[in-house]
Every structure is written in C-alpha cells, then in structure tokens.
Design an enzyme around this catalytic site. Sequence first.
Site, mmCIF file in Angstrom:
data_model
loop_
_atom_site.group_PDB
_atom_site.id
_atom_site.type_symbol
_atom_site.label_atom_id
_atom_site.label_comp_id
_atom_site.label_asym_id
_atom_site.label_seq_id
_atom_site.Cartn_x
_atom_site.Cartn_y
_atom_site.Cartn_z
ATOM 1 N N TYR A 71 0.836 -1.205 0.000
ATOM 2 C CA TYR A 71 0.000 0.000 0.000
ATOM 3 C C TYR A 71 0.870 1.254 0.000
ATOM 4 O O TYR A 71 0.525 2.260 -0.621
ATOM 5 C CB TYR A 71 -0.923 -0.006 1.227
ATOM 6 C CG TYR A 71 -1.995 1.044 1.165
ATOM 7 C CD1 TYR A 71 -3.227 0.759 0.580
ATOM 8 C CD2 TYR A 71 -1.780 2.336 1.661
ATOM 9 C CE1 TYR A 71 -4.221 1.719 0.497
ATOM 10 C CE2 TYR A 71 -2.763 3.307 1.580
ATOM 11 C CZ TYR A 71 -3.980 2.990 0.999
ATOM 12 O OH TYR A 71 -4.962 3.948 0.916
ATOM 13 N N PHE A 123 -5.485 21.189 -23.110
ATOM 14 C CA PHE A 123 -6.274 20.017 -23.514
ATOM 15 C C PHE A 123 -7.653 20.101 -22.840
ATOM 16 O O PHE A 123 -7.791 20.717 -21.785
ATOM 17 C CB PHE A 123 -5.532 18.729 -23.122
ATOM 18 C CG PHE A 123 -6.284 17.505 -23.556
ATOM 19 C CD1 PHE A 123 -6.418 17.208 -24.897
ATOM 20 C CD2 PHE A 123 -6.895 16.684 -22.626
ATOM 21 C CE1 PHE A 123 -7.152 16.094 -25.306
ATOM 22 C CE2 PHE A 123 -7.624 15.568 -23.035
ATOM 23 C CZ PHE A 123 -7.753 15.278 -24.374
ATOM 24 N N ASP A 124 -8.668 19.483 -23.461
ATOM 25 C CA ASP A 124 -10.065 19.602 -22.985
ATOM 26 C C ASP A 124 -10.217 19.337 -21.486
ATOM 27 O O ASP A 124 -10.893 20.079 -20.787
ATOM 28 C CB ASP A 124 -11.021 18.599 -23.649
ATOM 29 C CG ASP A 124 -10.683 18.257 -25.063
ATOM 30 O OD1 ASP A 124 -9.797 18.896 -25.643
ATOM 31 O OD2 ASP A 124 -11.312 17.338 -25.568
ATOM 32 N N ASP A 213 2.587 20.547 -19.243
ATOM 33 C CA ASP A 213 1.808 19.340 -19.511
ATOM 34 C C ASP A 213 2.680 18.524 -20.464
ATOM 35 O O ASP A 213 2.822 18.868 -21.637
ATOM 36 C CB ASP A 213 0.468 19.717 -20.144
ATOM 37 C CG ASP A 213 -0.338 18.498 -20.568
ATOM 38 O OD1 ASP A 213 0.262 17.428 -20.785
ATOM 39 O OD2 ASP A 213 -1.572 18.619 -20.711
ATOM 40 N N ALA A 215 2.591 15.407 -21.668
ATOM 41 C CA ALA A 215 2.065 14.171 -22.259
ATOM 42 C C ALA A 215 2.954 13.681 -23.415
ATOM 43 O O ALA A 215 3.217 12.496 -23.537
ATOM 44 C CB ALA A 215 0.637 14.397 -22.742
ATOM 45 N N LYS A 256 0.795 8.501 -23.057
ATOM 46 C CA LYS A 256 1.396 8.896 -24.339
ATOM 47 C C LYS A 256 2.897 8.558 -24.282
ATOM 48 O O LYS A 256 3.296 7.444 -24.547
ATOM 49 C CB LYS A 256 1.171 10.392 -24.595
ATOM 50 C CG LYS A 256 -0.266 10.736 -24.977
ATOM 51 C CD LYS A 256 -1.153 10.944 -23.794
ATOM 52 C CE LYS A 256 -2.505 11.511 -24.149
ATOM 53 N NZ LYS A 256 -3.407 11.535 -22.994
ATOM 54 N N HIS A 447 -19.622 15.208 -27.978
ATOM 55 C CA HIS A 447 -18.979 14.376 -29.000
ATOM 56 C C HIS A 447 -18.955 12.899 -28.629
ATOM 57 O O HIS A 447 -18.896 12.046 -29.497
ATOM 58 C CB HIS A 447 -17.560 14.877 -29.298
ATOM 59 C CG HIS A 447 -16.705 15.080 -28.090
ATOM 60 N ND1 HIS A 447 -16.995 16.006 -27.119
ATOM 61 C CD2 HIS A 447 -15.577 14.463 -27.687
ATOM 62 C CE1 HIS A 447 -16.068 15.955 -26.174
ATOM 63 N NE2 HIS A 447 -15.200 15.019 -26.490
HETATM 64 N N1 F0G Z 1 -2.955 16.641 -21.687
HETATM 65 C C1 F0G Z 1 -2.872 16.395 -23.000
HETATM 66 C C2 F0G Z 1 -2.007 17.251 -23.863
HETATM 67 C C3 F0G Z 1 -3.612 15.339 -23.561
HETATM 68 O O1 F0G Z 1 -3.532 15.106 -24.866
HETATM 69 C C4 F0G Z 1 -4.409 14.528 -22.709
HETATM 70 C C5 F0G Z 1 -5.177 13.413 -23.250
HETATM 71 C C6 F0G Z 1 -4.444 14.840 -21.336
HETATM 72 C C7 F0G Z 1 -3.696 15.897 -20.858
HETATM 73 C C8 F0G Z 1 -5.275 14.053 -20.367
HETATM 74 O O2 F0G Z 1 -4.646 12.869 -20.064
HETATM 75 O O3 F0G Z 1 -6.229 11.109 -20.878
HETATM 76 O O4 F0G Z 1 -4.363 10.579 -19.286
HETATM 77 O O5 F0G Z 1 -6.321 11.866 -18.515
HETATM 78 N N2 F0G Z 1 -5.352 13.218 -24.493
HETATM 79 C C9 F0G Z 1 -6.007 12.101 -25.136
HETATM 80 C C10 F0G Z 1 -6.156 12.359 -26.621
HETATM 81 C C11 F0G Z 1 -7.247 11.612 -24.474
HETATM 82 O O6 F0G Z 1 -6.800 11.547 -27.299
HETATM 83 O O7 F0G Z 1 -5.600 13.338 -27.142
HETATM 84 P P1 F0G Z 1 -5.428 11.528 -19.668
#
Ligand code: F0G
Length: 456
Positions: A71, A123-124, A213, A215, A256, A447
């Site tokens: 844990y 990112f969204d 960020d 990713a 990623k 979407h």
């Molecule tokens: N930041 C970036 C630049 C991303 O592209 C994503 C996710 C996230 C944060 C969120 O990360 O999915 O691990 O919670 N992008 C995916 C896409 C979902 O299809 O571009 P997560």
Amino acid sequence: MERMIPPYKIKMVEPIKLIPREERERAIVEAGFNPFLLNSKDVFIDLLTDSGTGAMSDNQWAGIMLGDESYAGSRNFHNLRNTVKDIMGFEFVIPCHQGRGAEQVLNRVLLKEGQTVPGNIHFDTTKAHIEVLGGRAVDCTIDAIHDPAAELPFKGDLDLDKLRAVIEPDPLNVAYVLITITNNSGGGQPVSLQNIRDVSAICHEHKVLLYIDAARYAENAWFIKTREPEQKNKSIRDIVRNIFSCVDGVLMSAKKDAIVNMGGFLALRDEELYQKLCPICVLFEGFPTYGGMNGRDIEAMARGLYEAIEEPYLAYRIGQIEYLGRRLEATGVPIVKPVGGHAIYIDAKTFFPHITQDMFPAHTLCVELYLEGGVRSVEIGTLLAGRDPDTGENIHPALELTRLTIPRRVYTQEHMDYIADTVAGVWGRRHDVQGLDFEYEAPILRHFQSRFKRSA
Ligand code: F0G
C-alpha cells in the site's frame, strides 16, 4: 518513397479484421454515425487516439512481473521517483491514475476561484478542471496555430505579448502558466526550447509558477533537436533536461510518452507544495506512493519513460507520421502543416468545402473513413467545440480537423499505406458526401454520446 525500418521486432500479435462494407454500414448506423459508439471489434485500424493504445516492450512486461503491491512505499514507486529525477530533474513525484487525475490534484491546490491559467491551447480535460474550480484557461498561442497552411517549425509556441497582457496587469490573479508539449489540440505542434525559456523568464520576473503538460514531451524534444538549429548537436536527454530546468513542475499523462496503457504523475521541486498536494492525492487518487495505480503499472511507466527518449525510437515514430503525411499530400489531401508529432490532422473545411460547419465536416470525414476502410479517427472541430452558452449556437472553431492519431509501436508502414489509400478513396468521391445532423444531442461533452443522421 524512403524505406523506414522499425527499431524493434514483433514478439506478440493481436489479430485485426476488416469486416465487409455492408457490415460496416450496419455498424455505423447502429453507432448513430458516431465512431466513439462503435465496438472496437468492428474497427480495422484504430486511430481514435494515441493515448493508452501503445505497445509495451518486453522490458516493460518484465517489469510488470516485479510489481510490489504494498500500500505504501513500494519499490516501484522508488524506481519511478528515481527515473523522473534522472530524466526530468524533479525531486518530488506523485503518481496519479492518468493525466486528468494529476490535473485535478494540482488545480485543487494551486487554483483559486476567478484566477486565470494562461497556456497554449489547454487540452479539454485540463481546461475543464480549471473551469470547474471557477478558473479561466486563457489561450496565448501564436496566431499561426489557427492557420493549417502556415508552415512554421514551432506552431505550438506561446505569443509572449499575449502572455504578458494576461500576467502583467495582475500577476497575483494568475494561478500558474501551463505549456503543453506538444500542442495537441492545435495539431501536435511543438514548442521551441527558446520559447519555453522566454516564457520562464516572464514567469520568474512576475513570480508566477510555470508548469508543463508533458504528455508528449519526448516527441517535442525530437522536434527541438531537428528544427531548432542551436539544439541539433544536443542529445535528446540533454534537451529534455533543459526543457524541465525552466519550469517548477510537470503534469504527465503517461499514456502517451511513457508508452503505458494507463497512468500519470505530477512532479515538482517545491517540498512545501508537495506536502499540500499529498492529502488531495489521498482523497482523489490514493496514497501518494501509488496514486490510483498498481505497483506493476508504475514499474512499466518508469521503464517506458526511458524508452520514449531513445533516439532510434523517436526517429522511427516521427518518421512514420511524416511518411503518412507525405503520402496524403501526394494525393492532394489538405493536412495541417507542418506534420506534428503524434497524428495527421486533415483540414476538413478544405476537404469538404460544400459541408457547412453546422453539418460537421470533420466528423463526417471520420464516418466516411470508417465506411471506406474500417479506419476509426476522431473529430477536433465544431462537434467537440460545443455550443456558445450565451447564444446557444454551435461554436465554429477556426480549425475543423479530423485527427488520424497513430498509436506508438503498433502499426507498420503497410498500415500507413492502407490508411493513405483509405483517405484517398474518400477524397476521390468527396463531392458526393453529405454532412450530418443531430438525431440526439448529448447535453454535455456531446462528441462522446450524440447520435446523428445524414442531412437531407
Ligand atoms: N494533456 C494532454 C495534452 C492530452 O492530450 C491529454 C489526453 C491529457 C492531458 C489528459 O490525459 O487522458 O491521461 O487523462 N489526451 C487524449 C487524446 C485523451 O486523445 O488526445 P489523460
């Protein structure tokens, strides 16, 4: 065309099958003309996302067998912490179940209601986490990002004047600045090391925190090496170190550029802030040495972080996307230029000039690619943008894109050729394609769940 040799061989395979055209017709009708609602068994080549869809290496799978599921204080956590320190230089690491978990933990501590978070197209989920806490995500990307044809090497860069205009009137109203590398929503476009340094100088001058960020940080580092002349003789390791030396911390979706199917983390230098983040992590993700992840998956993540910065891997990875881009361009298909790191983005407004944005040209192209060749792609356009809360009208973004997102280490050059042929097939009959209307419009994040019919 140039031949590319993958720097790995295949030890395990997953069969895929192209179902006949009439079955694809049936499947997309059942899915309400929404590729998110298709069953993956009905998809031949899946380009929905590069997130969590990569192929792990034998070394990562071997790490899975060394999972320590204690844990607290597992050895896999220590391996991750040492890896992040070694690659990125951060002392404190908090695993999180994926990128958005890290976003939640960081924003709950750093962001106060009414504050802004300037960045280069958040990112969204990042934007949503800021907004749900009463903050405002402000886009400061250079204007060229909105022009698919503008061939600049670093279209993901922040415009320093725009950034100053947000920070200087009231630096205390800025929770932190976030640089997303690469800029996903704008076309997988990289940010230059010079720009990261300039943004860092502005943040330091005004005592504003700067986060990345990360990713797709390894892909961004590759572009710095190949497109920023002063960096061409530096190793990827050095470039990565230099990127992170400019910032206070990092948010990472490990799905990623750590080439795992699930995972993420937060990393930073400031011990005091780390102590504040830990209890929030306990609440939403789990104890701060596992943060919603299995020990075994943390091990695979730590190993993947090293694999993604290997130069032969990156050369092949980016080369594969460039190859697909060249094939599409040779057909005349309009794509976002230059080609970015993890995907080809087709300019659907130019592809289907007769389909208005209210009839979703980029989403329509996703549907047609599925019908043509069983290829699943994703819309980044009017459907994703949603409605203006004041007028109720569809927002019409400058970029209306269909993203062909390439998973890491999964598909071969033959698959790229097949994808290019599929796009060419739709291109050849583009004048006959009609747009789509809503049959059911989902009230939030439309979407994912909305259903469509062909427009009359
Ligand atoms: N930041 C970036 C630049 C991303 O592209 C994503 C996710 C996230 C944060 C969120 O990360 O999915 O691990 O919670 N992008 C995916 C896409 C979902 O299809 O571009 P997560």
